[in-house]
Design a protein around this motif. Structure first.
Motif, short mmCIF file in Angstrom:
data_model
loop_
_atom_site.label_atom_id
_atom_site.label_comp_id
_atom_site.label_asym_id
_atom_site.label_seq_id
_atom_site.Cartn_x
_atom_site.Cartn_y
_atom_site.Cartn_z
N LEU A 48 -63.18 81.46 26.70
CA LEU A 48 -63.91 80.88 27.56
C LEU A 48 -64.02 79.22 26.88
O LEU A 48 -64.34 79.04 25.83
N SER A 49 -63.98 78.26 27.91
CA SER A 49 -64.15 76.85 27.32
C SER A 49 -65.00 76.08 28.27
O SER A 49 -65.02 76.38 29.51
N SER A 50 -65.69 75.15 27.80
CA SER A 50 -66.60 74.36 28.45
C SER A 50 -66.49 72.99 27.95
O SER A 50 -66.62 72.68 26.82
N PHE A 51 -66.00 72.01 28.88
CA PHE A 51 -65.73 70.53 28.50
C PHE A 51 -67.09 69.69 28.19
O PHE A 51 -67.79 69.86 29.47
N GLU A 52 -67.13 69.12 27.19
CA GLU A 52 -68.02 68.07 27.29
C GLU A 52 -67.55 66.88 27.69
O GLU A 52 -68.48 65.91 28.23
N LYS A 53 -66.39 66.49 27.36
CA LYS A 53 -65.79 65.27 27.86
C LYS A 53 -64.13 65.44 28.18
O LYS A 53 -63.76 66.23 27.24
N PRO A 54 -63.67 65.16 29.09
CA PRO A 54 -64.39 64.49 30.25
C PRO A 54 -65.25 65.56 30.80
O PRO A 54 -64.73 66.89 30.74
N GLY A 55 -66.16 65.31 31.77
CA GLY A 55 -66.86 66.61 32.46
C GLY A 55 -66.13 67.45 33.28
O GLY A 55 -64.98 66.96 33.85
N HIS A 56 -66.50 68.42 33.35
CA HIS A 56 -65.64 69.49 34.19
C HIS A 56 -65.80 69.12 35.68
O HIS A 56 -66.59 68.47 36.07
N LEU A 57 -64.82 69.39 36.31
CA LEU A 57 -64.34 69.21 37.84
C LEU A 57 -64.97 70.33 38.57
O LEU A 57 -64.84 71.62 38.00
N PRO A 58 -65.64 70.35 39.62
CA PRO A 58 -66.26 71.45 40.40
C PRO A 58 -65.02 72.16 40.94
O PRO A 58 -63.89 71.78 41.45
N GLY A 59 -65.05 73.50 40.76
CA GLY A 59 -64.04 74.50 41.45
C GLY A 59 -64.70 74.81 42.75
O GLY A 59 -65.84 74.44 43.39
N ASN A 60 -63.79 75.34 43.52
CA ASN A 60 -64.18 75.69 44.72
C ASN A 60 -64.19 77.27 45.00
O ASN A 60 -63.11 78.16 45.20
N PRO A 61 -65.27 78.07 45.05
CA PRO A 61 -65.41 79.54 44.94
C PRO A 61 -65.03 80.12 46.36
O PRO A 61 -64.90 81.26 46.28
#
Length: 134
Positions: free
Chosen positions: A59-72
């Protein structure tokens, strides 16, 4: 798997029995930029593993650049990761646990030609996952 809330998603998978194998915060630099092909990036990573197996999830979470929203609400035929499946011993117990944790079924639990059921559920953010039982 890139997620917006690393702690929440980690908690979700550990509540299902996966174990944290490792965690790295604030990763950045040439190696990360080469591996993920995102220039000037910084990310936090949690490695999870199913007990007694070699099966793992990063699992990863970006601090920068900010994540882009996905489309569920994308259709299943759109390219990309749409679901993840696990074999579980007691599907009803897992579904009850998920319901108690605020996750709800999307549609009904379907059966396949093979023994088993395949429910799809969503959290409050409508992230979809599939969980089988055989």
């Amino acid at each position: 798997m890139t997620v917006s809330d690393l702690d929440l998603v980690t908690e979700f998978f550990t509540s299902l029995g996966l174990e944290i194998e490792g965690r790295a915060n604030g990763l950045e630099g040439e190696f990360l930029e080469t591996v993920c092909a995102v220039p000037d990036s910084r990310t936090n990573i949690v490695m999870l593993k199913a007990p007694g197996t070699d099966v793992g999830i990063e699992l990863s979470s970006f601090e920068k650049p900010g994540h882009l929203p996905g489309n569920p609400k994308v259709m299943a035929n759109e390219l990309g990761l749409r679901s993840i499946a696990f074999e579980v011993d007691d599907l009803d117990a897992i579904l009850n646990q998920l319901a108690a944790d605020g996750y709800g079924l999307v549609g009904e639990s379907a059966s396949t030609r093979e023994p088993g059921r395949w429910p799809t559920f969503a959290d409050q953010r409508e992230s979809l996952s599939r969980w089988p039982s055989v």
